[in-house]
Design a protein around this motif. Sequence first.
Motif, PDB file in Angstrom:
ATOM      1  N   ILE A  47      -2.338  -6.094  -5.667  1.00 52.99           N
ATOM      2  CA  ILE A  47      -3.057  -6.087  -6.949  1.00 52.99           C
ATOM      3  C   ILE A  47      -4.324  -5.245  -6.833  1.00 52.99           C
ATOM      4  CG2 ILE A  47      -4.467  -7.542  -8.485  1.00 52.99           C
ATOM      5  CD1 ILE A  47      -2.316  -9.731  -8.111  1.00 52.99           C
ATOM      6  N   SER A  48      -5.035  -5.432  -5.725  1.00 53.53           N
ATOM      7  CA  SER A  48      -6.296  -4.717  -5.553  1.00 53.53           C
ATOM      8  C   SER A  48      -6.092  -3.201  -5.499  1.00 53.53           C
ATOM      9  CB  SER A  48      -6.978  -5.267  -4.304  1.00 53.53           C
ATOM     10  OG  SER A  48      -7.538  -4.282  -3.539  1.00 53.53           O
ATOM     11  N   HIS A  49      -4.953  -2.745  -4.958  1.00 53.67           N
ATOM     12  CA  HIS A  49      -4.705  -1.304  -4.848  1.00 53.67           C
ATOM     13  C   HIS A  49      -3.952  -0.715  -6.032  1.00 53.67           C
ATOM     14  CE1 HIS A  49      -5.965  -1.934  -0.748  1.00 53.67           C
ATOM     15  NE2 HIS A  49      -6.052  -0.636  -0.625  1.00 53.67           N
ATOM     16  N   CYS A  50      -3.087  -1.512  -6.667  1.00 55.56           N
ATOM     17  CA  CYS A  50      -2.176  -0.946  -7.666  1.00 55.56           C
ATOM     18  C   CYS A  50      -2.110  -1.765  -8.949  1.00 55.56           C
ATOM     19  CB  CYS A  50      -0.762  -0.854  -7.086  1.00 55.56           C
ATOM     20  SG  CYS A  50      -0.650  -0.071  -5.480  1.00 55.56           S
ATOM     21  N   GLY A  51      -3.062  -2.675  -9.161  1.00 57.22           N
ATOM     22  CA  GLY A  51      -2.987  -3.649 -10.252  1.00 57.22           C
ATOM     23  C   GLY A  51      -2.543  -3.140 -11.605  1.00 57.22           C
ATOM     24  N   ILE A  52      -3.220  -2.094 -12.130  1.00 55.04           N
ATOM     25  CA  ILE A  52      -2.901  -1.662 -13.500  1.00 55.04           C
ATOM     26  C   ILE A  52      -1.808  -0.584 -13.531  1.00 55.04           C
ATOM     27  CG2 ILE A  52      -5.136  -2.311 -14.488  1.00 55.04           C
ATOM     28  CD1 ILE A  52      -5.920   0.679 -14.271  1.00 55.04           C
ATOM     29  N   LYS A  53      -1.374  -0.159 -12.375  1.00 54.97           N
ATOM     30  CA  LYS A  53      -0.335   0.872 -12.293  1.00 54.97           C
ATOM     31  C   LYS A  53       1.017   0.256 -12.667  1.00 54.97           C
ATOM     32  CE  LYS A  53       0.328   4.638  -9.076  1.00 54.97           C
ATOM     33  NZ  LYS A  53       0.041   5.147  -7.760  1.00 54.97           N
ATOM     34  N   PRO A  54       1.840   0.983 -13.434  1.00 58.18           N
ATOM     35  CA  PRO A  54       3.193   0.473 -13.678  1.00 58.18           C
ATOM     36  C   PRO A  54       3.907   0.275 -12.334  1.00 58.18           C
ATOM     37  CG  PRO A  54       2.714   2.308 -15.143  1.00 58.18           C
ATOM     38  CD  PRO A  54       1.588   2.244 -14.158  1.00 58.18           C
ATOM     39  N   LEU A  55       4.615  -0.834 -12.206  1.00 62.50           N
ATOM     40  CA  LEU A  55       5.286  -1.161 -10.945  1.00 62.50           C
ATOM     41  C   LEU A  55       6.221  -0.041 -10.501  1.00 62.50           C
ATOM     42  CD1 LEU A  55       5.548  -3.530  -8.882  1.00 62.50           C
ATOM     43  CD2 LEU A  55       7.598  -4.211 -10.130  1.00 62.50           C
ATOM     44  N   SER A  56       6.895   0.580 -11.473  1.00 61.91           N
ATOM     45  CA  SER A  56       7.867   1.630 -11.145  1.00 61.91           C
ATOM     46  C   SER A  56       7.206   2.916 -10.642  1.00 61.91           C
ATOM     47  CB  SER A  56       8.727   1.952 -12.373  1.00 61.91           C
ATOM     48  OG  SER A  56       7.890   2.389 -13.422  1.00 61.91           O
ATOM     49  N   GLU A  57       5.859   2.963 -10.727  1.00 59.56           N
ATOM     50  CA  GLU A  57       5.144   4.150 -10.237  1.00 59.56           C
ATOM     51  C   GLU A  57       4.442   3.904  -8.907  1.00 59.56           C
ATOM     52  OE1 GLU A  57       2.602   5.861 -13.218  1.00 59.56           O
ATOM     53  OE2 GLU A  57       4.249   6.071 -14.659  1.00 59.56           O
ATOM     54  N   VAL A  58       4.539   2.679  -8.412  1.00 57.91           N
ATOM     55  CA  VAL A  58       3.966   2.388  -7.092  1.00 57.91           C
ATOM     56  C   VAL A  58       4.863   3.058  -6.062  1.00 57.91           C
ATOM     57  CG1 VAL A  58       3.420   0.588  -5.410  1.00 57.91           C
ATOM     58  CG2 VAL A  58       2.948   0.196  -7.837  1.00 57.91           C
ATOM     59  N   GLY A  59       4.273   3.910  -5.237  1.00 58.51           N
ATOM     60  CA  GLY A  59       5.079   4.668  -4.277  1.00 58.51           C
ATOM     61  C   GLY A  59       4.798   4.289  -2.840  1.00 58.51           C
ATOM     62  N   GLY A  65      -1.079   3.123   2.169  1.00 61.70           N
ATOM     63  CA  GLY A  65      -2.543   2.981   2.070  1.00 61.70           C
ATOM     64  C   GLY A  65      -2.984   1.546   2.318  1.00 61.70           C
ATOM     65  N   ILE A  66      -2.200   0.594   1.795  1.00 64.61           N
ATOM     66  CA  ILE A  66      -2.506  -0.829   2.020  1.00 64.61           C
ATOM     67  C   ILE A  66      -2.333  -1.157   3.504  1.00 64.61           C
ATOM     68  CG2 ILE A  66      -1.757  -3.203   1.537  1.00 64.61           C
ATOM     69  CD1 ILE A  66      -0.862  -2.163  -1.271  1.00 64.61           C
ATOM     70  N   LEU A  67      -1.225  -0.712   4.089  1.00 69.17           N
ATOM     71  CA  LEU A  67      -0.936  -1.009   5.499  1.00 69.17           C
ATOM     72  C   LEU A  67      -1.984  -0.400   6.428  1.00 69.17           C
ATOM     73  CD1 LEU A  67       2.946  -0.501   5.599  1.00 69.17           C
ATOM     74  CD2 LEU A  67       1.661  -2.597   5.140  1.00 69.17           C
ATOM     75  N   ASP A  68      -2.464   0.806   6.070  1.00 65.93           N
ATOM     76  CA  ASP A  68      -3.455   1.492   6.911  1.00 65.93           C
ATOM     77  C   ASP A  68      -4.728   0.669   7.095  1.00 65.93           C
ATOM     78  OD1 ASP A  68      -1.862   3.629   7.468  1.00 65.93           O
ATOM     79  OD2 ASP A  68      -2.721   4.953   5.929  1.00 65.93           O
ATOM     80  N   ILE A  69      -5.097  -0.092   6.074  1.00 63.36           N
ATOM     81  CA  ILE A  69      -6.311  -0.921   6.166  1.00 63.36           C
ATOM     82  C   ILE A  69      -6.179  -1.907   7.327  1.00 63.36           C
ATOM     83  CG2 ILE A  69      -7.630  -2.732   4.977  1.00 63.36           C
ATOM     84  CD1 ILE A  69      -6.858  -1.205   2.357  1.00 63.36           C
ATOM     85  N   TYR A  70      -5.001  -2.525   7.441  1.00 64.65           N
ATOM     86  CA  TYR A  70      -4.779  -3.490   8.523  1.00 64.65           C
ATOM     87  C   TYR A  70      -4.635  -2.794   9.872  1.00 64.65           C
ATOM     88  CZ  TYR A  70      -4.004  -6.722   4.690  1.00 64.65           C
ATOM     89  OH  TYR A  70      -4.175  -7.478   3.557  1.00 64.65           O
ATOM     90  N   ILE A  71      -3.945  -1.644   9.867  1.00 71.26           N
ATOM     91  CA  ILE A  71      -3.712  -0.906  11.112  1.00 71.26           C
ATOM     92  C   ILE A  71      -5.045  -0.438  11.699  1.00 71.26           C
ATOM     93  CG2 ILE A  71      -2.701   1.207  12.079  1.00 71.26           C
ATOM     94  CD1 ILE A  71      -0.395   0.726   9.937  1.00 71.26           C
TER      95      ILE A  71
END
Length: 201
Positions: A47-59, A65-71
């Motif tokens: 939600i924090s990274h892609c909240g308002i983006k249409p789900l079908s446009e999340v790539g 980018g989300i995974l990199d934060i943890y890595i």
Amino acid sequence: ISREVNKGITTNAWVDKYRAIQLERVKAGEIKPDTAKLREPSLRALISHCGIKPLSEVGARDIAGILDIYIEKGQGRMAQMVRSNLSDVFKEAQHAGEVPAGYNPAKATKQPRAKVSRQRLSFDEWKAIYSAALTLPVHIPRAMLLALITGQRIGDISKLKFTDIWDDKLHVVQQKTGAKVAIPLSLKSEAVGLSLQDVIA
């Protein structure tokens, strides 16, 4: 408005629906409540990274980018868990017809590597920790003895009750696997010179 014209459901709105689906799966006994709870950090990150983006446009780039934060924090195992959880989010979205069949950007990302930082204690290390634990509340060293003799996980040890003992056995339902184990009270650790019965007594 949860949908943009011709673009389908937003990520925010889908996560709300996904949470409802998880609750149904818990009620149906398909997943455990803890499993649903453990998915929450992944959902919040999405939600924090892609909240308002249409789900079908999340790539895949968004998920990477989300995974990199943890890595970058050295949390490879957490990154693996987030990737797995987000993959489930998109799998459910496919079932619901919110994204095309096969559309799963989480699966398209590379599986993060996790360095295993845990290693077994030597018995000398265990004894040093046990000696220090003797200054703590009495349940802590006793739990350590129970763990040493039974080989059960910390979560299972902490849930043990005297009512779990019958037929001269300690009955454990393992949280992680659901396996039922009956451990004889006569089981003895020669290293500490105590049986399970001694520790319980």
